[in-house]
Design a protein around this motif. Structure first.
Motif, PDB file in Angstrom:
ATOM      1  N   ASP B 322       0.753  -1.178   0.008  1.00 43.92           N
ATOM      2  CA  ASP B 322       0.128  -0.249   0.117  1.00 43.92           C
ATOM      3  C   ASP B 322       0.850   1.296  -0.102  1.00 43.92           C
ATOM      4  O   ASP B 322       2.216   1.099   0.348  1.00 43.92           O
ATOM      5  CB  ASP B 322      -1.061  -0.089   1.246  1.00 43.92           C
ATOM      6  N   GLN B 323       0.357   2.175  -0.252  1.00 43.41           N
ATOM      7  CA  GLN B 323       0.926   3.647  -0.551  1.00 43.41           C
ATOM      8  C   GLN B 323       1.340   4.267   0.939  1.00 43.41           C
ATOM      9  O   GLN B 323       2.386   4.940   0.941  1.00 43.41           O
ATOM     10  CB  GLN B 323       0.083   4.686  -1.156  1.00 43.41           C
ATOM     11  N   THR B 324       0.852   3.837   2.033  1.00 46.91           N
ATOM     12  CA  THR B 324       1.281   4.213   3.303  1.00 46.91           C
ATOM     13  C   THR B 324       1.242   2.972   4.273  1.00 46.91           C
ATOM     14  O   THR B 324       0.652   1.939   4.206  1.00 46.91           O
ATOM     15  CB  THR B 324      -0.156   5.106   3.851  1.00 46.91           C
ATOM     16  N   VAL B 343       5.459  -0.759   1.384  1.00 47.15           N
ATOM     17  CA  VAL B 343       4.900   0.707   1.337  1.00 47.15           C
ATOM     18  C   VAL B 343       5.322   1.378  -0.026  1.00 47.15           C
ATOM     19  O   VAL B 343       6.740   1.855  -0.130  1.00 47.15           O
ATOM     20  CB  VAL B 343       5.410   1.331   2.554  1.00 47.15           C
ATOM     21  N   THR B 344       4.503   1.309  -1.087  1.00 45.59           N
ATOM     22  CA  THR B 344       4.854   1.797  -2.080  1.00 45.59           C
ATOM     23  C   THR B 344       3.809   2.019  -3.022  1.00 45.59           C
ATOM     24  O   THR B 344       2.436   1.635  -2.627  1.00 45.59           O
ATOM     25  CB  THR B 344       5.923   0.865  -2.958  1.00 45.59           C
ATOM     26  N   ASN B 345       3.837   2.520  -4.436  1.00 43.46           N
ATOM     27  CA  ASN B 345       2.814   2.745  -5.226  1.00 43.46           C
ATOM     28  C   ASN B 345       2.417   1.350  -6.167  1.00 43.46           C
ATOM     29  O   ASN B 345       3.325   0.502  -6.355  1.00 43.46           O
ATOM     30  CB  ASN B 345       3.191   3.779  -6.157  1.00 43.46           C
TER      31      ASN B 345
END
Lengths: 362, 362, 362, 362
Positions: B322-324, B343-345
């Motif tokens: 997930d992004q966060t 934690v990434t795009n």
């Protein structure tokens, strides 16, 4: 393609010369002073519209009659008696024109203006990033065709973007680097001890990990400088090594959270700003990765445009990569409205850029 | 390597059989009922320790003397008269042992326990992700060696992870997919009209963009189903196409924000849970990307372990992208403590996984 | 209640004196140097266990036989010939004991250790904040009973926490403040022009807004200092005014993104660190609001404990308020593990604290 | 003040009647169908411009010649033979006018349009929230003067906004509530056991905490319903209690992550949407707190305007409170562009609203 204002417009023809007043003391401005922006700006002096040198925002337009130069000066550099522009409108009517439509056509193409539309937010992790366009910009500014300045934070080093950054420096995609003490420290830590902040490359901790970054600093101090450590054959990989052996200029700007610091770190915020600006005045493309402090600091001193070797004016491609929309929007909210946001992890961004650019220059 | 509890331990030998009480009505539990966890669990019945079938958390242990089966049942499936475990301790002393140390050795290796250390937070964008280990897991569970279930949100489709997901389905890295109506809709929208939520692949808007996802739904409705649209040769690319032609099972769980919905979307939350669980009971690896709702829903019904074809017990590799950090931590806070966070795009994660796995199976 | 180590433990009794080596040059450490932590630490010198003065992390233990003082010195302050501790273990066996269990009992109370539990993540917006306990800490450290140091970022000023901060300074809840140039600038901007970064108090923009913060700086420069502006009766409200009239010490640490800067801003990162540390060595409670840079910088120089006037050792209450869990966790990941996170908006936090403390001191 | 389009405009006078085509089957639309938006919309039928009933986005305009009614119908409710508008332009030229400038004047006031400005991002934690305006809206819609619908997520219950919500219901500030099963469950858990998800009010864990929410569900099931539990005198506080005793309508929309579920939870996503819409069609103010799923679902069915009892058209005040800008922007990106974002913690928002509204109605 940059489009100049129409200087035959009667309102511009009729406009008076810009008014200048002397600064009452060193680092004090005359009342009513003008603050600059990062847009192309034209100032009427001696009946002629001219662009100030070294454009940037939050600074002041100083006219030197002796040398006939018009220079954008930061507040802290203004000297007693400097003639400072004191004009409050930006539409040309008082001799200063802030021209924000020089690149307008290009913006319009990508924009559908409808009363109701989804995905209208400018920066969002949910929007596709046009990576192809990004890679084209990298290629167009590579080597002696441009000047790519990187602005990076320590997360790039911790999270294994380090190898990619090293590759980019060696392959013509980095003409200057602006960062802080921590990147230098953790990059050397990684080269000497295989950890960053005590973490191994797989994310697990090393025993005694909280001391390794201090040991890295001490090795540099013992050698005298990063360059000396490279020359002694003891620092053989990483970002600082690549910068050193390719003679790429860099700035380590000091901050209140620095350990050490390294000898190369510029402790004075004001001197660091001077050094950073020497890089930003010649940049044609900026890539900011995983740092709020340095991105905003660089954004403050970055015009939206540059003058190409052939004298033409072009936009500066400004990319801001961060894990959250917040940092990109904060950068824009501090005036760097031209930044294109890539909302992703620094590690993955760097890895992708390396893989795909390697493909293109093979 | 899974390590069983030591059943010769006198305390376990001395423990009584687990107590069971009949449910007073359909979907009503007897007082003092036990709630299950996602850890390996042993229940003493007839003097023998046995593991319940279909383990998951937040459910109830039902003993059927007729068939001699011990089953983990969700609250909503409990019938009047079902014999439900009613034990309040988890240390075996009352006949139920929750065993969270079966994989303990493996955890210890990666962990340095010091009084003072940096980077102790478990999930952080600043920690390097051990992608090599991740790719090894993908390879080890590929094809008939495992069962990889993907749980994805619409950002993956908007942000161009769609091509990567399609590739993964075609190359043995996806044995089941759990998502919602939106992914189906936007994937079909992309195939038919080249947009998702009205955005083109470069992130710019298309004219009339706010209607295209409704048109996509209508095309499916006119054909009767996604499969019919594929059979008619009109849906020829994308995730839904790949799932259909490879006969990979999928669940589109309905939600209150669905447009349409598609015929394949299961409007009842309870029926959708039933369908999802049929996938989770046979999974060996789960990859959750860019969805809080579906990740937590799947996490709720996901044990931490699976039984391999040879009868051995192994951990289920659970990846949450997930992004966060927030979504990963929320997933853990809802009991899926075993999730490994990336934690990434979504777009960049999918692109990297495709590029690097393609390299490994070439 | 602090619990000392048991120095009658035979292993501690048998431990040798700590080893010290001379620094080979100014700001260069001897090989094998010890890095300090923020836990209570005991060093055996002359057969006696003693605590170093001015404890903090990432620094070095220097023994001065002449004055018989043992001092924690930052890297940059180490002089040639300083006797620096060179011990690699922290369990006392080589003469250094890092004691992280002095407050252990208090921690245990709030913690249920079960194999399976929800909401185990330490910092989460979803967890209730025990505000009552927080307000008790404020009351216990008010006035001459403690030393509350605030560390704040500019969001607090933009988002109307300014009035609350002013109130706290005037009512005994602020004994020192650490921040940067921007807080000073925007606070003066708000006092003189009613805007911060050109925004009015209702969030809308003011005409010509991008110049008002520069005008605020110029007014201070014309007066000579913030104090002079107060003395002239021209600066009559806000944080800087309150600090000035109550004679509360503050530090404006310079950074590379500063405009101006204000005369009070310390441009040298190293001098700023010295000034900040004079505040942190006497603090009994720290409240960090909406700043990553300053929070981590202060966290680095902050012990987990203080010595009360009566000689007793007590924990320093460390509160970190930020909009996201990320900053709190980053602070912890940089070693300030003791920080208690409040994940909220700076404006609302400040408003609540003011309303509820006003109630308590009425 | 709403401003109607100028229907004497020759282009509108000359426009043809809107074209309608019959739906070919139940839940299938005719080709070229129109998708509605949340703006005021005018449709020319029989030479007269009229507004459709029950406006919302992503739906379809159905004309019933028999009853002479023009209704906005969701895709799933369209029946075979329904006459559906099939017009592709929104400027009136084909008989449909989407009117997004009815409230334009009010927007303009708050907006300074300059070439260069700081803080131009619409939603940011760094912008001051005009709470006074917010409280005025609450007062103006209180009791029988309006219809305030709350849309809330479980974080509000965990993080102690529960007491504030209860107070708002009892004091005329809540005319309807839309949420999910979890809020019902944890609110009852808090009333019966003093925990939410096993956390005590101070954020610490309770022994056996992972089972208490299941016990709460079982108590409701044993009673038969939440109302029965209230009637039996066993549920005496909290949100569900307040809703029940004040006879305030609510919807618990089912989702795939529900435990239990409670008897009041509507398992079918489609039936839940129907129930939710009955609340949204009469709302005059919406407050969304700490939920992405429900906020976007409600946003989808929410017009930007309402018809007041006196027949005048007014904007619906739409507030979205979330910890991050992301959820607010996502809501806007899904078409609810009118939402005003408050980026803060749910707990602190609720506490502030209660304290300040209590002051105003005292």
């Amino acid at each position: 393609m940059y489009r100049e204002p129409d200087f035959s417009d009667p309102r511009l023809v009729a406009a008076p010369d810009c008014r200048f007043e002397p600064a009452p003391a060193d680092t004090v401005l005359p009342d009513g002073f003008t603050s600059s922006t990062n847009h192309p700006t034209y100032v009427k002096v001696g009946g002629r519209w001219r662009m100030p040198e070294r454009p940037r925002m939050d600074s002041h337009l100083v006219w030197d009659p002796a040398s006939e130069r018009l220079i954008t000066k930061e507040f802290r550099l203004v000297k007693k008696g400097d003639l400072v522009a004191t004009v409050s409108t930006e539409d040309g009517s008082q001799g200063i024109l802030v021209w924000d439509r020089g690149f307008a056509a290009e913006v319009d193409e990508t924009h559908v203006d409808e009363a109701f539309a989804f995905m209208a937010t400018e920066v969002s992790r949910e929007k596709p990033v046009n990576y192809d366009a990004l890679f084209r910009e990298f290629m167009a500014n590579r080597g002696d065709q441009g000047c790519i300045v990187w602005v990076i934070g320590p997360a790039l080093v911790h999270a294994r973007g380090r190898v990619a950054m090293e590759w980019l420096i060696h392959n013509g995609f980095c003409h200057g680097l602006i960062t802080g003490n921590a990147v230098g420290v953790h990059d050397v830590e990684a080269a000497l001890y295989g950890t960053t902040l005590g973490m191994k490359a797989d994310g697990s901790g090393a025993a005694g990990g909280h001391t390794t970054h201090m040991r890295a600093i001490n090795e540099v101090k013992k050698a005298g400088s990063i360059k000396a450590l490279v020359d002694q054959g003891r620092l053989t990989s990483g970002i600082m090594h690549a910068l050193t052996v390719t003679d790429t200029p860099y700035v380590l700007g000091g901050s209140i959270r620095d350990d050490g610091p390294l000898p190369e770190t510029i402790a004075s915020a004001l001197e660091a700003q001077d050094a950073m600006r020497e890089l930003t005045v010649r940049t044609t493309m900026v890539v900011m990765v995983a740092t709020a402090l340095h991105s905003i600091a660089v954004g403050n001193m970055l015009p939206t445009f540059c003058t190409r070797p052939d004298g033409s004016i072009a936009e500066i491609t400004t990319i801001c990569v961060d894990q959250t929309e917040f940092v990109v929007n904060k950068l824009k909210d501090r005036g760097t409205h031209q930044a294109f946001g890539v909302v992703t992890n620094a590690q993955d961004f760097m890895r992708l850029v390396q893989l795909e650019l390697a493909d293109r220059i093979r």
